[in-house]
Scaffold this motif. Sequence first.
Motif, PDB file in Angstrom:
ATOM      1  N   LEU A  47       0.966  -1.470   0.286  1.00  0.00           N
ATOM      2  CA  LEU A  47      -0.350  -0.356   0.273  1.00  0.00           C
ATOM      3  C   LEU A  47       0.542   1.293   0.257  1.00  0.00           C
ATOM      4  CD1 LEU A  47      -2.398  -1.324   2.807  1.00  0.00           C
ATOM      5  CD2 LEU A  47      -2.933  -1.179   0.410  1.00  0.00           C
ATOM      6  N   ALA A  48       0.048   2.292  -1.122  1.00  0.00           N
ATOM      7  CA  ALA A  48       1.094   3.727  -0.859  1.00  0.00           C
ATOM      8  C   ALA A  48       0.487   4.235   0.193  1.00  0.00           C
ATOM      9  CB  ALA A  48       0.459   4.487  -2.500  1.00  0.00           C
ATOM     10  N   VAL A  49       1.887   5.250   0.528  1.00  0.00           N
ATOM     11  CA  VAL A  49       0.747   6.121   1.770  1.00  0.00           C
ATOM     12  C   VAL A  49       1.623   7.093   1.219  1.00  0.00           C
ATOM     13  CG1 VAL A  49       1.381   6.778   3.876  1.00  0.00           C
ATOM     14  CG2 VAL A  49       1.372   4.239   4.155  1.00  0.00           C
ATOM     15  N   GLY A  50       1.094   7.991   0.469  1.00  0.00           N
ATOM     16  CA  GLY A  50       1.662   9.408  -0.071  1.00  0.00           C
ATOM     17  C   GLY A  50       2.149   9.494  -1.455  1.00  0.00           C
ATOM     18  N   ALA A  79       2.223   6.148  12.882  1.00  0.00           N
ATOM     19  CA  ALA A  79       1.800   7.488  12.655  1.00  0.00           C
ATOM     20  C   ALA A  79       1.638   7.921  11.144  1.00  0.00           C
ATOM     21  CB  ALA A  79       2.336   8.682  13.795  1.00  0.00           C
ATOM     22  N   PHE A  80       0.468   9.000  11.232  1.00  0.00           N
ATOM     23  CA  PHE A  80       0.361   8.979   9.913  1.00  0.00           C
ATOM     24  C   PHE A  80       0.732  10.573   9.631  1.00  0.00           C
ATOM     25  CE2 PHE A  80      -1.691   5.168   9.441  1.00  0.00           C
ATOM     26  CZ  PHE A  80      -0.893   4.994   7.881  1.00  0.00           C
ATOM     27  N   GLU A  81       0.758  11.633   8.528  1.00  0.00           N
ATOM     28  CA  GLU A  81       1.252  13.345   9.097  1.00  0.00           C
ATOM     29  C   GLU A  81      -0.008  13.212   8.568  1.00  0.00           C
ATOM     30  OE1 GLU A  81       3.155  16.126   6.570  1.00  0.00           O
ATOM     31  OE2 GLU A  81       4.020  16.078   8.144  1.00  0.00           O
ATOM     32  N   VAL A  82      -0.832  15.070   9.115  1.00  0.00           N
ATOM     33  CA  VAL A  82      -2.264  15.492   8.495  1.00  0.00           C
ATOM     34  C   VAL A  82      -2.338  16.505   8.127  1.00  0.00           C
ATOM     35  CG1 VAL A  82      -3.804  13.385   8.390  1.00  0.00           C
ATOM     36  CG2 VAL A  82      -3.512  14.992   9.997  1.00  0.00           C
ATOM     37  N   ASP A  83      -2.447  16.935   7.406  1.00  0.00           N
ATOM     38  CA  ASP A  83      -2.758  18.449   7.244  1.00  0.00           C
ATOM     39  C   ASP A  83      -3.916  18.794   8.062  1.00  0.00           C
ATOM     40  OD1 ASP A  83      -0.488  18.651   5.474  1.00  0.00           O
ATOM     41  OD2 ASP A  83      -2.628  18.798   3.983  1.00  0.00           O
ATOM     42  N   ASP A  84      -4.202  18.260   8.043  1.00  0.00           N
ATOM     43  CA  ASP A  84      -6.672  19.401   9.553  1.00  0.00           C
ATOM     44  C   ASP A  84      -6.271  18.328  10.195  1.00  0.00           C
ATOM     45  OD1 ASP A  84      -8.200  20.244  10.153  1.00  0.00           O
ATOM     46  OD2 ASP A  84      -8.867  20.872   8.293  1.00  0.00           O
ATOM     47  N   LEU A  85      -6.462  17.820  11.390  1.00  0.00           N
ATOM     48  CA  LEU A  85      -6.553  17.284  12.355  1.00  0.00           C
ATOM     49  C   LEU A  85      -8.112  16.825  12.274  1.00  0.00           C
ATOM     50  CD1 LEU A  85      -5.212  14.808  13.689  1.00  0.00           C
ATOM     51  CD2 LEU A  85      -5.221  16.517  15.642  1.00  0.00           C
ATOM     52  N   ASP A  86      -8.519  17.740  12.998  1.00  0.00           N
ATOM     53  CA  ASP A  86      -9.739  18.221  13.117  1.00  0.00           C
ATOM     54  C   ASP A  86     -11.175  17.389  11.669  1.00  0.00           C
ATOM     55  OD1 ASP A  86      -9.968  19.428  15.666  1.00  0.00           O
ATOM     56  OD2 ASP A  86      -9.782  21.201  13.776  1.00  0.00           O
ATOM     57  N   SER A  87     -10.377  17.168   9.984  1.00  0.00           N
ATOM     58  CA  SER A  87     -11.444  17.220   9.000  1.00  0.00           C
ATOM     59  C   SER A  87     -10.530  15.493   8.952  1.00  0.00           C
ATOM     60  CB  SER A  87     -10.508  17.650   7.381  1.00  0.00           C
ATOM     61  OG  SER A  87     -10.934  17.441   6.488  1.00  0.00           O
ATOM     62  N   ALA A  88      -9.593  15.349   9.372  1.00  0.00           N
ATOM     63  CA  ALA A  88      -9.111  13.866   9.138  1.00  0.00           C
ATOM     64  C   ALA A  88     -10.146  13.025  10.632  1.00  0.00           C
ATOM     65  CB  ALA A  88      -7.971  13.317   9.120  1.00  0.00           C
ATOM     66  N   VAL A  89     -10.812  13.540  11.428  1.00  0.00           N
ATOM     67  CA  VAL A  89     -11.287  12.635  12.634  1.00  0.00           C
ATOM     68  C   VAL A  89     -12.370  13.163  12.156  1.00  0.00           C
ATOM     69  CG1 VAL A  89     -11.718  13.626  14.548  1.00  0.00           C
ATOM     70  CG2 VAL A  89      -9.170  13.810  14.355  1.00  0.00           C
ATOM     71  N   ARG A 111      -0.735  18.888  16.966  1.00  0.00           N
ATOM     72  CA  ARG A 111      -1.987  18.427  17.761  1.00  0.00           C
ATOM     73  C   ARG A 111      -1.669  17.031  17.218  1.00  0.00           C
ATOM     74  NH1 ARG A 111      -7.279  20.994  17.457  1.00  0.00           N
ATOM     75  NH2 ARG A 111      -6.876  20.541  14.954  1.00  0.00           N
ATOM     76  N   PHE A 112      -2.511  15.631  17.660  1.00  0.00           N
ATOM     77  CA  PHE A 112      -2.355  14.855  17.493  1.00  0.00           C
ATOM     78  C   PHE A 112      -3.260  13.815  18.440  1.00  0.00           C
ATOM     79  CE2 PHE A 112       0.565  14.800  21.360  1.00  0.00           C
ATOM     80  CZ  PHE A 112      -0.602  13.190  22.061  1.00  0.00           C
ATOM     81  N   LEU A 123      -3.040   3.886  16.150  1.00  0.00           N
ATOM     82  CA  LEU A 123      -2.016   4.472  14.740  1.00  0.00           C
ATOM     83  C   LEU A 123      -2.303   6.144  15.368  1.00  0.00           C
ATOM     84  CD1 LEU A 123      -5.085   2.546  11.812  1.00  0.00           C
ATOM     85  CD2 LEU A 123      -2.031   2.374  12.605  1.00  0.00           C
ATOM     86  N   GLU A 124      -2.008   6.289  14.643  1.00  0.00           N
ATOM     87  CA  GLU A 124      -1.784   8.175  15.485  1.00  0.00           C
ATOM     88  C   GLU A 124      -2.151   9.029  14.394  1.00  0.00           C
ATOM     89  OE1 GLU A 124       1.462  11.081  17.809  1.00  0.00           O
ATOM     90  OE2 GLU A 124       1.965   9.417  17.221  1.00  0.00           O
ATOM     91  N   LEU A 125      -2.190   9.887  14.322  1.00  0.00           N
ATOM     92  CA  LEU A 125      -2.584  10.600  13.317  1.00  0.00           C
ATOM     93  C   LEU A 125      -2.517  12.207  13.947  1.00  0.00           C
ATOM     94  CD1 LEU A 125      -6.792  10.764  12.557  1.00  0.00           C
ATOM     95  CD2 LEU A 125      -5.007  10.217  11.051  1.00  0.00           C
ATOM     96  N   TYR A 126      -1.269  12.831  13.033  1.00  0.00           N
ATOM     97  CA  TYR A 126      -0.651  13.978  13.665  1.00  0.00           C
ATOM     98  C   TYR A 126      -0.170  14.738  12.774  1.00  0.00           C
ATOM     99  CZ  TYR A 126       3.532  15.654  16.892  1.00  0.00           C
ATOM    100  OH  TYR A 126       4.563  16.679  17.072  1.00  0.00           O
ATOM    101  N   GLU A 127      -0.660  15.985  13.327  1.00  0.00           N
ATOM    102  CA  GLU A 127      -1.245  17.047  13.046  1.00  0.00           C
ATOM    103  C   GLU A 127       0.195  17.729  12.071  1.00  0.00           C
ATOM    104  OE1 GLU A 127      -4.713  20.279  12.618  1.00  0.00           O
ATOM    105  OE2 GLU A 127      -3.474  20.608  14.603  1.00  0.00           O
ATOM    106  N   LYS A 128       0.369  18.832  10.777  1.00  0.00           N
ATOM    107  CA  LYS A 128       1.360  18.624  10.104  1.00  0.00           C
ATOM    108  C   LYS A 128       1.763  20.104  10.384  1.00  0.00           C
ATOM    109  CE  LYS A 128       3.240  19.966   5.822  1.00  0.00           C
ATOM    110  NZ  LYS A 128       3.419  19.679   4.335  1.00  0.00           N
TER     111      LYS A 128
END
Length: 128
Positions: A47-50, A79-89, A111-112, A123-128
Amino acid sequence: MKLNKIHHIAIICSNYERSKEFYVHTLGLTIVKETFRAERNSYKLDLAVGNEYQIELFSFPNPAERPSYPEARGLRHLAFEVDDLDSAVSELEEKGIEVEPIRIDEITEKRFTFFADPDGLPLELYEK
């Protein structure tokens, strides 16, 4: 020795179809290649991540369970980096995924939050 970057992350799942659905359709990762290895009765899904990283999702008959969450020896979380944590959540929650409350990293002040894959892998989401 000069290490350039992380090449891939390997994950063993308990239910291949359920995990494939989660990583491809819930998280939106792109399938690079899917291989069935008959001699092992095992699938390997690349699977490709970015554009830079890759997850290898493996299935094996009767894999052992993770001993604890998340403080077991070995991989602690992915952990995955995201631009917009609120949107991803919001997107995860709309898909029925339980997400922990958003926290602030005391060192970086970023924020994470955490959620889990179908096997409970943190799994973690970490805001850029």
